[in-house]
Design an enzyme around this catalytic site. Structure first.
Site, PDB file in Angstrom:
ATOM      1  N   GLU A 153     -11.629  10.868   6.504  1.00  0.00           N
ATOM      2  CA  GLU A 153     -10.196  10.677   6.239  1.00  0.00           C
ATOM      3  C   GLU A 153      -9.572  12.018   5.911  1.00  0.00           C
ATOM      4  O   GLU A 153     -10.102  12.754   5.067  1.00  0.00           O
ATOM      5  CB  GLU A 153      -9.958   9.772   5.016  1.00  0.00           C
ATOM      6  CG  GLU A 153      -9.902   8.301   5.291  1.00  0.00           C
ATOM      7  CD  GLU A 153      -9.328   7.517   4.100  1.00  0.00           C
ATOM      8  OE1 GLU A 153      -8.509   8.067   3.338  1.00  0.00           O
ATOM      9  OE2 GLU A 153      -9.720   6.351   3.963  1.00  0.00           O
ATOM     10  N   TRP A 206       0.860  -1.183   0.000  1.00  0.00           N
ATOM     11  CA  TRP A 206       0.000   0.000   0.000  1.00  0.00           C
ATOM     12  C   TRP A 206       0.896   1.232   0.000  1.00  0.00           C
ATOM     13  O   TRP A 206       2.118   1.090   0.007  1.00  0.00           O
ATOM     14  CB  TRP A 206      -0.937  -0.007   1.219  1.00  0.00           C
ATOM     15  CG  TRP A 206      -2.270   0.585   0.854  1.00  0.00           C
ATOM     16  CD1 TRP A 206      -2.685   1.861   1.087  1.00  0.00           C
ATOM     17  CD2 TRP A 206      -3.330  -0.065   0.149  1.00  0.00           C
ATOM     18  NE1 TRP A 206      -3.955   2.032   0.573  1.00  0.00           N
ATOM     19  CE2 TRP A 206      -4.361   0.877  -0.006  1.00  0.00           C
ATOM     20  CE3 TRP A 206      -3.501  -1.351  -0.361  1.00  0.00           C
ATOM     21  CZ2 TRP A 206      -5.554   0.572  -0.662  1.00  0.00           C
ATOM     22  CZ3 TRP A 206      -4.684  -1.660  -1.000  1.00  0.00           C
ATOM     23  CH2 TRP A 206      -5.696  -0.700  -1.152  1.00  0.00           C
ATOM     24  N   TRP A 215       1.417   3.106   2.354  1.00  0.00           N
ATOM     25  CA  TRP A 215       2.062   3.198   3.670  1.00  0.00           C
ATOM     26  C   TRP A 215       2.659   1.870   4.099  1.00  0.00           C
ATOM     27  O   TRP A 215       3.059   1.733   5.256  1.00  0.00           O
ATOM     28  CB  TRP A 215       1.072   3.670   4.738  1.00  0.00           C
ATOM     29  CG  TRP A 215      -0.281   3.071   4.549  1.00  0.00           C
ATOM     30  CD1 TRP A 215      -1.372   3.710   4.025  1.00  0.00           C
ATOM     31  CD2 TRP A 215      -0.702   1.715   4.797  1.00  0.00           C
ATOM     32  NE1 TRP A 215      -2.434   2.827   3.934  1.00  0.00           N
ATOM     33  CE2 TRP A 215      -2.045   1.601   4.413  1.00  0.00           C
ATOM     34  CE3 TRP A 215      -0.064   0.589   5.307  1.00  0.00           C
ATOM     35  CZ2 TRP A 215      -2.766   0.408   4.515  1.00  0.00           C
ATOM     36  CZ3 TRP A 215      -0.776  -0.599   5.411  1.00  0.00           C
ATOM     37  CH2 TRP A 215      -2.116  -0.677   5.014  1.00  0.00           C
ATOM     38  N   ASN A 262     -13.909   0.981   0.663  1.00  0.00           N
ATOM     39  CA  ASN A 262     -13.128   2.204   0.784  1.00  0.00           C
ATOM     40  C   ASN A 262     -12.888   2.824  -0.591  1.00  0.00           C
ATOM     41  O   ASN A 262     -12.182   2.223  -1.420  1.00  0.00           O
ATOM     42  CB  ASN A 262     -11.780   1.923   1.445  1.00  0.00           C
ATOM     43  CG  ASN A 262     -10.864   3.137   1.434  1.00  0.00           C
ATOM     44  OD1 ASN A 262     -11.094   4.095   2.165  1.00  0.00           O
ATOM     45  ND2 ASN A 262      -9.842   3.116   0.581  1.00  0.00           N
ATOM     46  N   GLU A 263     -13.498   3.974  -0.836  1.00  0.00           N
ATOM     47  CA  GLU A 263     -13.187   4.843  -1.981  1.00  0.00           C
ATOM     48  C   GLU A 263     -13.505   4.264  -3.354  1.00  0.00           C
ATOM     49  O   GLU A 263     -13.069   4.834  -4.361  1.00  0.00           O
ATOM     50  CB  GLU A 263     -11.712   5.298  -1.931  1.00  0.00           C
ATOM     51  CG  GLU A 263     -11.422   6.155  -0.711  1.00  0.00           C
ATOM     52  CD  GLU A 263     -10.010   6.725  -0.627  1.00  0.00           C
ATOM     53  OE1 GLU A 263      -9.165   6.367  -1.454  1.00  0.00           O
ATOM     54  OE2 GLU A 263      -9.768   7.558   0.279  1.00  0.00           O
TER      55      GLU A 263
END
Ligand code: NAG
Ligand code: NAG
Ligand code: NAG
Ligand code: NAG
Ligand code: NAG
Ligand code: NAG
Ligand code: NAG
Ligand code: NAG
Ligand code: NAG
Length: 886
Positions: A551, A200, A202, A453-454
């Site tokens: 977020e 990812w 991160w 998510n998104e």
């Protein structure tokens, strides 16, 4: 507390429902956890020692075949691991007691991911979803005495790519491969495995393989309770709660052989007994989120027994009495979006949780989970979002969230990709929803489930080129999240659970627009994700005015001491090093950190010997301040609408709480558990009451007090001080007395900064703001009721803070609980004063603006130490520390 024994249900079986504070266990099982063996299917490794629950990386590390995966470049060096097929095996013995039972099952609470299971060399079944519990009938294969079990795993990378190849014969389903900067693996979206295990922005790619949860043999004659699912609803007409309980019994046993049963499995293959009853409100306490009351939990015990009351199985779950609503009603030109808990609007303060660990077995570690959730609680957070690219967390995680009053926004595990919607995939997802919703939905902490998510945003904004055939991808989207997940969710929760299709989304408005709104990030509807990498992050005027900010965030580097656990040379800690580039997975991330710092800070000379230290420390200042400014901005808007009808913001969940390795990321807590400056600031900007300032484009300072409390606070005194940068004595002190309304953001004063500071003799009218700053406090009866705060009327890099001399005066042991008092001193106002030590623990405050000539800070150690040891290892720095400017 309650005895509701002998409630007859329609299975012709008696369910004892005992509502009590007793603890009792569930099934009788023979565990197969513990020592296993491991081999590579290519014959290269055989008979390696392995541990279950566990995973391939942990086992290979324990066998010294690979080094610490999170050290150096070991993510790159171990890319071969998930490219092999691996087999786990062991022997176990079975006695007559088990063998004589009607039903014998092999149960895996978690298999990661693709495996075929063999018992005594006979095939018993296979797995393809890490989020499922697998139950195999092994009655035929199991024998008396020694038995052999083998779990043959396939390379998840290979399977993902084969599936993509198959899919591509029809049409491509992006995201195929992550950006190069992720150093990741491709086609995570093709398989039901932690999406972030393929990398990812991160985190590293560690696509693990293994038996990541418990495995056991379960045997019984009659049946076994598989799930108890309870929900609590308010019945407004009377003074009681409605408690609805579904008990799911094992379905693959032949009911008719044992009982005279009228009920057959439903069309989903479930045998479920449903009962409802009322619980008088006077007999139980409400469950409240952190900061709003107690979190009382009640044991609900379901016993499965026959007519003679001989008990076959029982299961206990804990429930809490609370209601959750998301209120979406017309305001401005859109809809509100806020949570009501027990009928009361509550501002959600919190963060986004990424997996506890990149290795799923390590993500079960109770010590780590407890430490993290305790920090969440102590930081005044009341909500965490369990983000959709990770895992449905462990039972312990949600148990603790229940105990600590942390509401959970639970994503289904889909993130930043399109997904398949063929029958095979949808059946798999149906199973996943059934298992996870039954496992989790009774937790009072879980406030809502969200589809993904998104992915609505990705479709609407064409992130992956889906506009080439929008209707194709949109149909798949609706089939998956609405027609499958939501339908199944509603069935299991009897439409009493809360489901939203995506985050961010426009809530009801997205639904109205066919589930993919033109602008899912619309500030007038639903929740918003907002990231800024180019504008001044300390200027609150750049931030959107949302209904709910789910977020937002900024990156920083972990502390030097932490990074040195991932590398052995400080050369690697330079911003331009290969190492820092390798660990920065967000494309252009390190340059963005630099750019964002440059808005407000003059960087020390880059040829200084301590430059890397300064850079890392400054990056944490930038992050902490930016998220503080943005969070306070959202809190100020809790009951304010601007002239566009935006506002009434009722949530601020920043990105991101925790980390999975040592790297520049958006986290407030690094992978070693050490708090970055952000986490210290969080404790303050999320305090129940804050005093905060906002400077608008005309350089007017608006001072607000925001209270989240459920009752008014009368007669508080706001103190506005003006300090010149060169003195610890304020130039002026102004006090205002105010009454605070419950749950309200109050504008208490507006002042034109140039005039005000000029009058206070900071300097000439157009220059005064460069020499002074505001210091805000809030008191009642002489005690502080909010953290002190400050406002810089001008960017720091344009103003004139002075080089202070900041020192540690003394370190004393003041208790047996590992708390040490540190006295520090300064001669001038000192910025972002930062204490550090290699000893694990937390400071009472850190990264603060010091305006007192002496001040006490308390260090709570997590290790055994002494005042002397602490004193030796303790360092102190601040923005203008002269060591950076030599
Ligand atoms: C893994 O096993 C599968 C199925 O037997 C096989 O097709 C594949 O080639 C194997 N992969 C490796 C790397 O051995
Ligand atoms: C249940 O048991 C009966 C009698 O042994 C058998 O005929 C029937 O096929 C079984 N049904 C199932 C679903 O296993
Ligand atoms: C089933 O019902 C029959 C007739 O009602 C009765 O004789 C028998 O004992 C029952 N069996 C069980 C296991 O309850
Ligand atoms: C939004 O949806 C919820 C749930 O379906 C419904 O109760 C509510 O009335 C809707 N709000 C509006 C303004 O339509
Ligand atoms: C859990 O994590 C802690 C802290 O990293 C570690 O010391 C401990 O050994 C771990 N426990 C288990 C059971 O792995
Ligand atoms: C979209 O995809 C469908 C299914 O593959 C196909 O039938 C259709 O022709 C495609 N439309 C366009 C415009 O490519
Ligand atoms: C530092 O680590 C690298 C690779 O991890 C190793 O080659 C080197 O010898 C280490 N240096 C020291 C001083 O330990
Ligand atoms: C400064 O010190 C005084 C006592 O010396 C204390 O009352 C006050 O709270 C301190 N200020 C801060 C910001 O801690
Ligand atoms: C700290 O020391 C005490 C007594 O000396 C010991 O019982 C305890 O286990 C130690 N704790 C740690 C974390 O080392």
């Amino acid at each position: 507390m309650y005895d509701l024994n002998c409630i007859m249900i329609n299975l012709g079986i008696i369910l004892f429902l005992t509502f009590s504070l007793n603890n009792c266990d569930s099934l009788n099982v023979q565990s197969l956890d513990g020592d296993w063996l491991l081999k590579a299917a290519n014959g290269k490794y055989v008979d390696l020692k392995a541990t279950v629950p566990g995973g391939i990386y942990t086992d290979l590390m324990n066998n010294n075949i690979i080094g610490d995966i999170l050290y150096g470049y070991n993510d790159r060096e171990t890319k071969w691991v998930p490219r092999l097929n691996w087999t786990y095996y062991r022997t176990f013995s079975v006695d007559e007691d088990i063998l004589n039972q009607e039903n014998i099952h092999l149960v895996f609470d978690g298999l990661d991911t693709f495996s075929s299971i063999y018992v005594n060399d006979e095939y018993v079944g296979e797995s393809e979803n890490m989020f499922l519990q697998y139950i195999f009938d092994v009655k035929k294969q199991i024998k008396l005495g020694e038995n052999k079990i083998e779990v043959r795993f396939l390379s998840p990378i290979e399977v993902a790519s084969q599936r993509a190849e198959e899919q591509n014969k029809l049409y491509d389903i992006p995201l195929d491969c992550p950006p190069d900067a992720y150093r990741g693996e491709c086609h995570a979206n093709m398989i039901r495995k932690m999406q972030a295990s393929f990398s990812w922005d991160w985190g590293p790619a560690f696509p693990s393989v293994g038996i990541w949860k418990n495995i056991y043999i379960e045997s019984y004659d009659e049946s076994a309770i598989r799930y108890v699912v309870a929900d609590v609803t308010d019945s407004p007409s009377d003074d009681s709660w409605d408690l609805n309980i579904d008990t799911y019994l094992m379905n693959n046993w032949n009911l008719t052989q044992v009982f005279n049963v009228t009920e057959q499995p439903n069309s989903y293959g479930e045998i479920v007994s449903t009962i409802s009853f009322k619980v008088a409100k006077s007999n139980v306490n409400y469950w409240w989120p952190n900061g709003f009351g107690g979190h009382d939990l009640y044991n609900l015990r379901v016993t499965f027994a026959d007519g003679d009351s001989s008990e076959f199985d029982s299961k206990v779950i804990r429930i809490g009495f609370r209601t959750v609503e998301i209120v979406q009603e017309s305001i401005g030109s859109g809809l509100s979006f806020y949570f009501k808990i027990n009928g009361i609007p509550i501002f959600m303060k919190g963060s986004n949780e990424i997996p506890i660990d990149i290795l799923p077995e390590r993500g079960q570690n109770k010590t780590t989970i407890k430490k993290l959730l305790k920090t969440v609680q102590n930081s005044h957070m009341n909500m965490l979002r369990v983000w959709g690219g990770g895992v449905y967390e462990s039972d312990y995680f949600y148990d603790l969230a229940d105990e600590l009053g942390i509401l959970i926004w639970q994503d289904f595990m889909f993130a930043c990709s399109m997904y398949q919607a063929d029958d095979i995939f949808l059946n798999n997802i149906n199973e996943e929803v059934r298992h996870q919703v039954k496992r989790l939905s009774s937790h009072p902490s879980i406030a809502l489930f969200a589809g993904n998510n998104e992915n609505e945003g990705a479709l609407a904004d064409n992130w992956y080129g889906t506009n080439s055939n929008f209707s194709l991808y949109k149909n798949d989207y609706v089939k998956l999240y609405i027609d499958t997940i939501e339908v199944e969710f509603d069935r299991i929760t009897h439409q009493r659970g809360i489901f939203i299709s995506s985050s961010p989304s426009d809530g009801n408005e997205s639904k109205k627009q066919g589930y993919v709104a033109t602008n899912p990030g619309d500030t007038l509807f639903g929740d918003v994700h907002y990231y800024n990498y180019v504008l001044d992050p300390w200027d609150s005027n750049v931030y959107p005015v949302t209904r709910f900010a789910s977020e937002y965030g900024y990156q920083s580097f972990p502390s030097v001491g932490s990074l040195l656990k991932a590398t052995n040379t400080t050369d690697d800690l330079n911003i331009n090093s290969k190492f820092m580039d390798h660990r920065q997975h967000h494309p252009g991330g390190n340059a963005e950190i630099q750019l964002l710092m440059d808005w407000n800070l003059n960087m020390p000379p880059s040829n200084g010997s301590k430059y890397y230290e300064a850079f890392i420390y400054y990056s944490q200042i930038m992050q902490a301040m930016s998220i503080k400014v943005e969070s306070e901005h959202y809190r100020r808007f809790r009951n304010n609408l601007n002239n566009k009808g935006e506002g009434n913001t009722m949530g601020a969940l920043y990105w991101q709480l925790n980390d999975v390795w040592l790297a520049p990321t958006w986290s407030g807590i690094d992978y070693t558990g050490k708090w970055k400056m952000l986490q210290y600031h969080t404790q303050e900007f999320f305090a129940p009451i804050i005093i905060t300032g906002h400077i608008n484009v005309e350089r007017t300072l608006d001072i607000y007090i925001v209270s989240d409390l459920l009752s008014p606070v009368l007669g508080v005194t706001a103190v506005i001080r003006v300090y010149h940068w060169n003195s610890l004595e304020p130039l002026s002190t102004e006090s205002l007395s105010i009454d605070l309304e419950a749950g309200h953001s109050h504008l208490i004063k507006s002042l034109q900064t140039d005039n005000y500071l000029n009058e206070k003799k900071c300097g000439a009218l157009n220059d005064a703001r460069n020499y002074c700053f505001f210091y805000l406090s809030l008191e009642k009866d002489g005690a502080k009721v909010a953290p002190d705060n400050f406002v810089f009327p001008e960017k720091l890099k344009n103003s004139h803070p002075q080089q202070a001399k900041v020192q540690i005066v003394s370190v004393e042991n003041i208790s047996n609980e590992g708390v040490y008092q540190i006295t520090i001193a300064t001669d001038k106002a000192a910025l972002f004063v930062w204490l550090d030590t290699v000893i694990q623990g937390t400071f009472s405050d850190n990264g603060f603006l010091l305006v007192n000539s002496t001040q006490n800070i308390y260090f709570t150690s997590e290790e055994n130490t002494t005042a002397e040891e602490l004193s030796k290892s303790l360092t102190i720095t601040h923005l203008l520390d002269e060591q950076y400017f030599q």
